[in-house]
Enzyme design. Structure first.
Site, PDB file in Angstrom:
ATOM      1  N   HIS A   1      -3.781  -3.633  -3.175  1.00 20.82           N
ATOM      2  CA  HIS A   1      -3.458  -2.535  -4.290  1.00 20.82           C
ATOM      3  C   HIS A   1      -3.096  -3.468  -5.514  1.00 20.82           C
ATOM      4  O   HIS A   1      -3.759  -4.093  -5.814  1.00 20.82           O
ATOM      5  CB  HIS A   1      -1.917  -1.797  -3.525  1.00 20.82           C
ATOM      6  CG  HIS A   1      -1.203  -2.671  -2.866  1.00 20.82           C
ATOM      7  ND1 HIS A   1      -0.586  -3.774  -3.251  1.00 20.82           N
ATOM      8  CD2 HIS A   1      -0.856  -2.812  -1.737  1.00 20.82           C
ATOM      9  CE1 HIS A   1       0.227  -4.156  -2.504  1.00 20.82           C
ATOM     10  NE2 HIS A   1       0.201  -3.589  -1.502  1.00 20.82           N
TER      11      HIS A   1
ATOM     12  N   ARG B   1       5.033 -12.515   6.045  1.00 25.59           N
ATOM     13  CA  ARG B   1       4.486 -11.607   4.968  1.00 25.59           C
ATOM     14  C   ARG B   1       3.297 -12.225   4.378  1.00 25.59           C
ATOM     15  O   ARG B   1       3.314 -13.079   3.839  1.00 25.59           O
ATOM     16  CB  ARG B   1       5.912 -11.264   4.122  1.00 25.59           C
ATOM     17  CG  ARG B   1       5.268 -10.192   3.166  1.00 25.59           C
ATOM     18  CD  ARG B   1       6.466  -9.120   2.850  1.00 25.59           C
ATOM     19  NE  ARG B   1       6.898  -8.110   3.905  1.00 25.59           N
ATOM     20  CZ  ARG B   1       6.216  -6.871   3.930  1.00 25.59           C
ATOM     21  NH1 ARG B   1       5.292  -6.623   3.181  1.00 25.59           N
ATOM     22  NH2 ARG B   1       6.429  -6.050   4.909  1.00 25.59           N
TER      23      ARG B   1
ATOM     24  N   CYS C   1      -3.348   0.077   2.181  1.00 22.32           N
ATOM     25  CA  CYS C   1      -2.164  -0.667   2.923  1.00 22.32           C
ATOM     26  C   CYS C   1      -1.546   0.120   4.020  1.00 22.32           C
ATOM     27  O   CYS C   1      -2.226   0.330   5.321  1.00 22.32           O
ATOM     28  CB  CYS C   1      -1.253  -1.180   1.882  1.00 22.32           C
ATOM     29  SG  CYS C   1      -0.314  -2.488   2.496  1.00 22.32           S
TER      30      CYS C   1
HETATM   31  N1  GLN Z   1       3.701  -1.489   7.346  1.00 20.94           N
HETATM   32  C1  GLN Z   1       3.086  -2.308   6.336  1.00 20.94           C
HETATM   33  C2  GLN Z   1       3.438  -3.744   6.304  1.00 20.94           C
HETATM   34  O1  GLN Z   1       2.617  -4.219   7.012  1.00 20.94           O
HETATM   35  C3  GLN Z   1       3.419  -1.559   4.983  1.00 20.94           C
HETATM   36  C4  GLN Z   1       2.510  -2.303   3.933  1.00 20.94           C
HETATM   37  C5  GLN Z   1       2.395  -1.517   2.771  1.00 20.94           C
HETATM   38  O2  GLN Z   1       2.041  -0.596   2.672  1.00 20.94           O
HETATM   39  N2  GLN Z   1       2.792  -2.413   1.572  1.00 20.94           N
HETATM   40  O3  GLN Z   1       3.833  -4.365   5.899  1.00 20.94           O
END
Ligand code: GLN
Length: 248
Positions: A194, A127, A93
Site C-alpha cells: 500500500h 511484523r 493487504c
Molecule cells: N491481518 C493483517 C496483518 O497481517 C492486516 C494487514 C493490513 O491490512 N495492514 O497484519
C-alpha cells in the site's frame, strides 16, 4: 463511457490511505475522458453479478477483517464469476488475505476467505514492515517494477504453481522467504503493498483500467500521460527499498 467500480467495505478496510488508490483510478480515467463510477458495497449490500468492471478491496486490521470476513466469504461465487467474466480486481493487504482461503489470526481464530486466490495466510511472530520493490510481468515479455510499502504480520503461502503478483527485489513479500509477493488470477491482483500503491505505480493503475475497459466491451487503449511526478515518486521509493529493504 463509464467504468463501474465496486469498492468493497470502504468504511472497514481503508487503512494506509488505500482510498488514494481509488483517487488515482478516478483521475487517470478522467484525464482520458472516461468516467469512473464508484459504488460502495458493504455488509449486507447486494453485489450484483456483472454490474462492475473492477472490484477494489483495501487493507485493514485483524479486528476489521473479522467484522467483514463472513460477509465477504458469502460472496465467493459472485466474485469468482466476475473474475471468470474478465472483471479486474485489486485487493490490498487485509483484503488480499481475505480473498485467499482463510486468514488465521494470532488468537488462532480462522477467518473464512472468499477463495479467489489459491493461498492461505496465518499471523506470524514478526511484523514485516518497510519499503518493498518488486519485479512483475503481468503481460508476457513486459517487465515492470512496483515500489510500495508493506506492513503485515500475516504470512501468506501460495499453493504450488500459483502465480504471484511479483518477485521480491527488496523487502519481505508474502512470507519473507519465498521471494514471491502477492497473487494473480486472470485480471485479479492481490498484494501486500500500500502506501497507497497506485500513485507511484501508474502503470498498474492503467493495466487495471485497461482490463476494466475490456470487461465493459471497450477498447483497452489508453492515451499516454506525462507521469513525470509519478515516475520520480517511483524512483525515490524504489531507491529507499533497495537501500533499506524491509525491517522486522
Ligand atoms: N491481518 C493483517 C496483518 O497481517 C492486516 C494487514 C493490513 O491490512 N495492514 O497484519
Amino acid at each position: 463511457m463509464t467504468i463501474r467500480v465496486a469498492h468493497l467495505y470502504p468504511e472497514y478496510l481503508n487503512i494506509y490511505a488505500d482510498r488514494g488508490n481509488i483517487a488515482v483510478l478516478t483521475n487517470r480515467a478522467r484525464w482520458r475522458g472516461l468516467a469512473l463510477e464508484v459504488e460502495p458495497i458493504s455488509l449486507g449490500d447486494e453485489l450484483r453479478p456483472g454490474a462492475h468492471d473492477l472490484l477494489y478491496i483495501g487493507g485493514g486490521q485483524d479486528r476489521e477483517q473479522a467484522l467483514i470476513a463472513p460477509d465477504l466469504a458469502a460472496r465467493a461465487g459472485t466474485i469468482a464469476e466476475a473474475v471468470a467474466d474478465g472483471a479486474a480486481v485489486l485487493a490490498v493487504c487485509g483484503g488480499y488475505q481475505l480473498l485467499g482461503r482463510f486468514y488465521r489470526g494470532r488468537d488462532g481464530e480462522e477467518l473464512p476467505g472468499a477463495g479467489l486466490f489459491p493461498l492461505e495466510t496465518e499471523a506470524g511472530e514478526r511484523r514485516m514492515i518497510g519499503d518493498c520493490l518488486l519485479e512483475c510481468e503481468l503481460e508476457p515479455g513486459v517487465r515492470q517494477t512496483i515500489a510500495g510499502f508493506e506492513n503485515h504480520a500475516g504470512v501468506t503461502r501460495l499453493d504450488e504453481g500459483a502465480e504471484p503478483f511479483g518477485r521480491v527485489v527488496a523487502g519481505f513479500g508474502n512470507d519473507g522467504e519465498s521471494g514471491f509477493e502477492g497473487a494473480r488470477v486472470a485480471s485479479a491482483v492481490g498484494t501486500y503493498l500500500h502506501g497507497p500503491l497506485l500513485p507511484r505505480n501508474p502503470w498498474l493503475a492503467d493495466w487495471l483500467l485497461a482490463r476494466a475497459l475490456e470487461h465493459a466491451g471497450e477498447s483497452p487503449e489508453l492515451d499516454p500521460l506525462p507521469d513525470d511526478l509519478e515516475h520520480q515518486a517511483q524512483v525515490v521509493s524504489a531507491e529507499r527499498a533497495r537501500s533499506r529493504g524491509g525491517r522486522s
